[in-house]
Design an enzyme around this catalytic site. Structure first.
Site, PDB file in Angstrom:
ATOM      1  N   ASP A 140      -4.743 -13.173   4.786  1.00 48.66           N
ATOM      2  CA  ASP A 140      -5.979 -12.531   5.202  1.00 48.66           C
ATOM      3  C   ASP A 140      -7.161 -12.957   4.337  1.00 48.66           C
ATOM      4  O   ASP A 140      -8.282 -12.475   4.519  1.00 48.66           O
ATOM      5  CB  ASP A 140      -5.851 -11.007   5.208  1.00 48.66           C
ATOM      6  N   HIS A 166      -6.306  -7.617  -0.052  1.00 50.61           N
ATOM      7  CA  HIS A 166      -6.489  -6.210  -0.401  1.00 50.61           C
ATOM      8  C   HIS A 166      -5.692  -5.874  -1.650  1.00 50.61           C
ATOM      9  O   HIS A 166      -4.577  -6.363  -1.837  1.00 50.61           O
ATOM     10  CB  HIS A 166      -6.026  -5.318   0.755  1.00 50.61           C
ATOM     11  N   ASP A 211      -2.770 -11.132  -1.547  1.00 53.37           N
ATOM     12  CA  ASP A 211      -3.318 -10.567  -0.321  1.00 53.37           C
ATOM     13  C   ASP A 211      -4.800 -10.254  -0.570  1.00 53.37           C
ATOM     14  O   ASP A 211      -5.213 -10.059  -1.718  1.00 53.37           O
ATOM     15  CB  ASP A 211      -2.538  -9.289   0.002  1.00 53.37           C
ATOM     16  N   HIS A 248       0.811  -1.220   0.000  1.00 54.93           N
ATOM     17  CA  HIS A 248       0.000   0.000   0.000  1.00 54.93           C
ATOM     18  C   HIS A 248       0.847   1.272   0.000  1.00 54.93           C
ATOM     19  O   HIS A 248       0.288   2.371  -0.055  1.00 54.93           O
ATOM     20  CB  HIS A 248      -0.943   0.020   1.204  1.00 54.93           C
TER      21      HIS A 248
END
Length: 293
Positions: free
Chosen positions: A227, A153, A151, A114
């Protein structure tokens, strides 16, 4: 086979903070005896400046982040946090060098996808994969690179880093309605609905890998976030432990088929049951060893 770790670096967090500091020690302990664990070295600042905006870096090193920027980061900015970020990026850089030499490199940290060239976001101060790629390029590596981000995200910062680089293919398979609210454009984005389980997820992955295979990468960075597991505090997907294992096996089979070297970085994992987070992460590295080492 060696792996790099940051578990030895302390970090003070506010009480009840969801950042899963426990998993770095837990995964290292779970793999002790199977891997030679080495403290991740601090990334060379030169490598950071090859990737990130110089003004951003100079401000980080001179004065840190503002309160507003720390809120976007999701963690308080402290000297200890800066140190961990430097060593996590250093672990990915060293794992990339290992991969080019031995075919496989492992960092028991990293996956800070990110971070943008000029800002921190989502627990990510530096984009470790972008920094590693920039360092490899400076050292003369010219092969094609695939960033395979599984991931839960989207790797929004990574997408921006490589958006204009035809030698790097970014693939992100993630929750469509999950963080970040504003998605950036990867070379291939596969957005999944909330609650997706093993079958639908693995079918989507197979289709995505088939498309990415046409790129013929020489080096793959695998963000192996867990996750995606059911019960994750932030993931919103519903894979089982076996589903995550099947995901990893498909990735390792793909890497062998295209003849690429592989770097595995940890990525996210915030399960309500900490033991599941540690178990899933550790299994990813064990499978990498048994499949590719």
């Amino acid at each position: 086979m060696k792996a790099y770790t940051t578990y030895h670096l302390p970090l003070d967090l506010p009480e009840g903070h969801p950042f899963p500091l426990y998993k770095y020690r837990g995964v290292a302990e779970a793999l002790r005896g199977l891997l030679l664990l080495e403290p991740a070295p601090e990334v060379p600042k030169e490598a950071l400046f090859l990737a990130h905006d110089p003004l951003y870096l100079e401000r980080v090193f001179r004065e840190g982040l503002s309160r507003k920027e720390s809120l976007r980061l999701g963690l308080p900015f402290t000297p200890a946090f800066l140190r961990r970020a430097l060593h996590a990026a250093g672990g990915t850089l060293m794992a990339a060098l290992d991969a080019l030499e031995e075919g496989l490199g492992l960092n028991l940290a990293g996956g800070t996808h990110h971070a943008f060239p000029d800002r921190a976001e989502g627990y990510s101060l530096f984009n470790d994969v972008a920094v590693a790629v920039a360092w490899l390029r400076r050292r003369g590596f010219s092969g094609r690179v695939l960033v395979l981000d599984l991931d839960a995200h989207q790797g929004n910062g990574t997408a921006v880093f490589f958006g204009q680089d035809p030698t790097v293919y970014t693939l992100s398979l993630h929750g469509e309605r999950n963080y970040p609210l504003k998605k950036e454009r990867s070379d291939l984005d596969v957005g999944l609905p909330d609650g997706v389980g093993d079958g639908a997820y693995l079918r989507a992955l197979e289709e995505a890998l088939e498309k990415a295979g046409a790129f013929r990468p020489a080096l793959v960075f695998y963000n192996a976030g867990v996750d995606v597991l059911k019960g994750d505090r932030f993931g919103r997907l519903s894979l089982s432990l076996e589903g995550v294992a099947q995901r990893d096996l498909r990735v390792y089979r793909f890497v062998k088929e295209v003849g690429a070297a592989l770097v595995v970085v940890m990525g996210g994992g915030y399960n309500r049951d900490p033991r599941l987070t540690v178990e899933a992460h550790a299994a990813t590295y064990r499978l990498a060893l048994s499949s590719l080492a």
